[in-house]
Scaffold this active site. Structure first.
Site, PDB file in Angstrom:
ATOM      1  CG  HIS A  11      -1.836   1.175   1.268  1.00  0.00           C
ATOM      2  ND1 HIS A  11      -2.771   1.402   0.285  1.00  0.00           N
ATOM      3  CD2 HIS A  11      -1.965   2.199   2.142  1.00  0.00           C
ATOM      4  CE1 HIS A  11      -3.444   2.507   0.560  1.00  0.00           C
ATOM      5  NE2 HIS A  11      -2.963   3.017   1.683  1.00  0.00           N
ATOM      6  CG  ASP A  13      -0.400   5.912   2.491  1.00  0.00           C
ATOM      7  OD1 ASP A  13      -1.522   5.996   1.966  1.00  0.00           O
ATOM      8  OD2 ASP A  13      -0.168   5.231   3.501  1.00  0.00           O
ATOM      9  CG  ASP A 123      -6.325   3.394   4.208  1.00  0.00           C
ATOM     10  OD1 ASP A 123      -7.123   2.959   5.061  1.00  0.00           O
ATOM     11  OD2 ASP A 123      -5.305   4.033   4.500  1.00  0.00           O
ATOM     12  CG  HIS A 335      -6.643   7.632   1.847  1.00  0.00           C
ATOM     13  ND1 HIS A 335      -5.938   6.940   0.894  1.00  0.00           N
ATOM     14  CD2 HIS A 335      -6.094   7.271   3.022  1.00  0.00           C
ATOM     15  CE1 HIS A 335      -5.019   6.193   1.465  1.00  0.00           C
ATOM     16  NE2 HIS A 335      -5.089   6.377   2.767  1.00  0.00           N
TER      17      HIS A 335
END
Length: 871
Positions: A11, A13, A123, A335
């Site tokens: 994941h 970010d 997410d 997000h």
């Protein structure tokens, strides 16, 4: 036997409490390890690159020489990419932004092979009810997400169908424990069993088949090289299960075999029962969120339709420049980034991207207006003023613009010599060097005059009209006169002593009082969530003495109100009951004479910390639900979430306060009348009041930490990390734009979606004079003084955007239906139309349509979007 699909992934970010550049360094390291393992171990089948192609952009900026290695792994099906460009938020990001995120993500993926056909958002802080329709528009029929669900949506299972109002449907594999349960799986068998025993209880309970999903990854996690050792140990611990490396697509194949037994769910998922959705994150760093709203609307409402008009007239449609703009803001749409739950240094990066995107947008808008206006064929020699209407209906508008000229007096005429009455709002001298430094280079220092004027006229649908600046002596003093109240065709507006408005609605013969009352309370929360002080007495602007000025001319009324609200300087002062600071608000209110919309600009100077400021708009309509817009539609929400009565007993992760997002409007109504708030900035509201009859619009939240534990409404661990974020205190100046409108009948039938679209789509103008520092050669293209590309004939649908197709010489017309019932719409092309077809959101033709002359008819279900390809 239970079969456990272990899916290796990371994941990613791009930024959070760390910067993009820090994560890029890790990315370069991790990608090398991923490729080495995929290339050198034939038994390692797949690796999921988090569903976003921006990762590849970041990587190739450093390692362009590895592009062919990556392409080979993608085409072998080992490295799985897409379908997104970035992992988008779904709550405060606009409709077209989500569409372009998939459009460019799929486009980038197809440059290497093919994308993963799953709406993978593991997410995002809540799921929009319109996502099945958007995903289906890209031929995506599967979805994976984590946050927002609970049993009250209709099932305890983790596999289900999710359906939008138009009938679009996706098969969902929920991640009930998130995307990181398989992170750093330990070799120690006791630790491994302890962890997996806890997880399998939840996974087994939710599964509808014998197939279980175990994601093997985490934030910025490098590939787990000892995964085969882990699998051997898992097989030993759980001999009644089969463990193997897999990919997400494989588990959907298994679920589909059991599809007859799957429930179908509807609506948005914003429950914080098992995982936090942060319902008040919509107002964190409102400066960033307001800028994003403004830039999104400039691109879709102004730039793309204007570029489409220019393209039809013979100019180039600059796909490359527009894609550059979109990708700049989509980097902000993940997000964490648009949620603004980041470190101060990351927020500065986000602000800079928005600045770049807006500057690129503004300059490209100016360029297209100039190219069209410069190329107008006319026998008139005067300076020109061209007004552009980027909506598909004729608009009778009061246009406010500037005229730069050396003339001390002038009049406006159209191409047919009709005199256009105008009024002067202001006049100032301009140094000629600001217009073109070549003027002063040769010693000419005579000033120019910059007039701010407004005039009323009808501008043709999706087109423009040109006026000429004619030298004629005239009285050109300022037209605004000071008055004690504003009266227009629709409203009588007065200002109370405390700076609130009293509005008499002439259409409905209703008076609304104390409009724009300020509400202030302490905020002991973090960048994720608002947290009130227990038993706090809120501060209102009821007893403030405001400074007020009212002006009016024949076109509009203008009100300036200055309110200084005395508040505590920080949380400690608030707890002691000490008011030793201020937040100053200047309301600049415009009341047009010709339409029932009151425009409001808030200029805020915040000198205090740790608080929330809201503006209250009372409606007098006791309500059980509000109506707001989401992507391509509307959504009804309870003014009080029923789970408020049980959240503590049931152990929810966060309290389900009815703080919600909107995109361009929210309203309350009954069957007789209603009130709506329109926005081009803030996107957070709550319905408050003893009778739930007041719309509270959040102006800003002021907090000083990224994450904090044990909030009143969010017990337990911190969200994020405990990192100071002084910039999020929002000290200093802030500007917001919103509006108020009233209407007859219910909001579902009042066309508020169209009113909101008009509110965020101003008339654009371009003033051509003989001087410009940036020279252009003649285009060789001839354009008419007046032009209209297309026109709607029923006025029911809402235009989403008009753009050129990415890969074909066709225009893309996208419209939607944010009303409570099915509608009909028709469009007339005032230019030659050769072919029209219905397409999907990915701009692929579905079916050709018949049309008569230059008209074509469409039907739209409630909350449905449709795309048309026109040649």
């Amino acid at each position: 036997m239970k079969k456990v699909h272990i899916v290796p992934h990371m994941h990613w970010d791009r930024e959070w409490y760390f910067s993009t550049e820090e994560s890029r360094i890790l990315l370069v390291n991790n990608m090398e390890e991923i490729m080495d393992l995929l290339e050198n171990n034939p038994d390692y089948p797949h690796y999921v690159l988090d569903g976003q192609t921006a990762i590849l952009e970041d990587y190739f900026a450093v390692k362009p020489e590895n592009e062919e290695r990556v392409r080979k792994l993608i085409q072998q099906g080992k490295l799985i990419i897409g379908p997104w460009y970035t992992q988008t938020d779904e709550m405060v990001v606009g409709s077209e932004s989500i569409v372009r995120n998939l459009l460019y993500g799929i486009k980038d993926s197809e440059n290497f092979g093919s994308p993963m056909r799953i709406g993978y958002l593991p997410d995002s802080f809540g799921q929009s009810s319109q996502m099945p329709m958007i995903l289906n528009g890209f031929d995506i029929k599967y979805s994976i997400f984590w946050r927002g669900t609970s049993e009250r949506h209709g099932t305890e299972k983790t596999e289900f169908y999710w359906e939008s109002d138009d009938g679009s449907k996706v098969l969902v594999q929920l991640l009930p424990l998130g995307y990181a349960i398989g992170k750093y799986l330990p070799e120690n068998e006791e630790e491994l069993q302890k962890r997996m025993d806890k997880y399998f209880k939840v996974l087994d309970k939710g599964a509808t088949t014998d197939y279980i999903l175990l994601p093997n990854g985490h934030d910025q996690m490098p590939i787990q090289k000892n995964i085969y050792t882990i699998i051997e140990k898992l097989q030993k611990i759980y001999p009644d299960r089969e463990f193997f490396l897999s990919k997400y697509e494989n588990i959907f194949k298994e679920i589909e075999e059991n599809r007859e037994n799957l429930p179908t769910l509807h609506g948005e998922f914003l429950d914080g029962k098992y995982m936090r959705v942060h319902r008040s994150i919509y107002s964190t760093r409102i400066d960033i969120k307001a800028a994003n709203t403004r830039v999104e609307n400039k691109i879709t409402n102004i730039l793309e339709p204007l570029a489409s008009i220019a393209y039809r007239l013979g100019f180039e449609y600059h796909h490359g420049l527009i894609e550059l703009i979109w990708k700049e803001i989509m980097k902000n749409h993940a997000h964490d980034s648009i949620g603004c739950c980041c470190s101060d240094k990351v927020h500065r990066e986000i602000i800079n991207r928005l600045y770049l995107a807006e500057e690129r947008t503004d300059r490209l808008i100016d360029f297209y207006k100039r190219k069209i206006t410069d190329s107008i064929v006319t026998n008139r020699k005067e300076d020109r003023l061209t007004a552009f209407n980027l909506l598909p209906n004729d608009r009778e508008e009061v246009v406010t613009t500037t005229v730069i000229t050396k003339l001390p007096f002038f009049k406006l005429e159209d191409q047919d010599d009709n005199n256009i009455e105008f009024e002067v709002l202001g006049k100032e001298e301009m140094d000629p060097g600001l217009i073109d430094r070549q003027i002063v280079h040769y010693g000419n220092y005579d000033p120019f005059y910059k007039y701010t004027i407004h005039f009323k006229d009808t501008i043709p649908a999706m087109g423009y009209k040109t006026y000429f600046i004619v030298n004629k002596e005239n009285v050109m003093g300022k037209s605004l006169r000071e008055v004690s109240f504003i009266e227009t065709d629709y409203y009588l507006v007065t200002v109370n002593k405390n700076g609130t408005l009293k509005i008499h609605d002439k259409q409905n013969n209703i008076e609304y009082d104390k409009v724009l009352l300020l509400e202030n309370g302490g905020d002991d929360g973090d960048e994720y969530d608002y947290s009130p002080l227990p038993n706090e007495e809120l501060i209102y602007s009821s007893n403030v003495v405001a400074q007020t000025k009212l002006y009016q001319n024949s076109f509009e009324g203008q009100i300036e109100i200055k309110v200084s609200l005395v508040v505590p300087s920080d949380l400690e002062a608030r707890k002691r009951g000490k008011r030793n600071s201020t937040v100053d608000v200047t309301w600049k209110v415009t009341v047009p004479n010709y339409k029932p919309v009151i425009k409001i600009k808030a200029e805020i100077d915040n000198l205090a910390k740790d608080h929330r400021l809201r503006a209250l708009i009372p409606t007098g309509i006791a309500s059980q639900f509000s109506v707001a817009d989401n992507q391509f539609g509307i959504i009804k929400r309870n003014v009080v979430d029923p789970a408020m009565n049980v959240w503590e007993k049931e152990g929810w992760d966060e309290r389900p306060d009815s703080i919600y997002p909107m995109l361009s409007f929210v309203g309350l109504s009954d069957e007789k009348h209603g009130v709506a708030v329109l926005t081009n900035s803030t996107r957070e509201y709550e319905i408050v009041g003893n009778n739930y009859d007041t719309i509270a619009i959040t102006l800003f939240r002021s907090v000083g930490v990224l994450g904090k534990e044990d909030l009143v409404r969010r017990p337990g661990r911190p969200s994020g990390i405990k990192l100071p974020t002084s910039d999020s205190q929002m000290l200093g100046k802030l500007e917001l734009e919103f509006g108020i409108t009233t209407h007859k009948g219910s909001i579902l039938k009042a066309g508020i979606g169209r009113i909101a679209k008009e509110f965020t789509t101003g008339i654009e103008t371009y003033n051509k004079i003989p001087y410009n520092a940036m020279k252009l050669n003649p285009s060789g293209i001839e354009t008419p003084p007046t032009f209209s590309l297309l026109k709607e004939t029923k006025g029911n649908a809402v235009l989403s955007t008009l753009k050129k197709a990415e890969k074909e010489d066709r225009l893309v017309l996208r419209v939607y239906n944010p009303s409570g019932q099915e509608i009909e719409e028709s469009f007339t092309f005032l230019d030659t139309m050769v072919q029209v077809a219905e397409g999907n959101l990915n701009e692929k033709e579905i079916t050709s349509l018949t049309f008569e002359n230059r008209d074509f008819q469409i039907n739209l279900k409630r909350n449905q979007v449709k795309t048309f390809l026109i040649k």
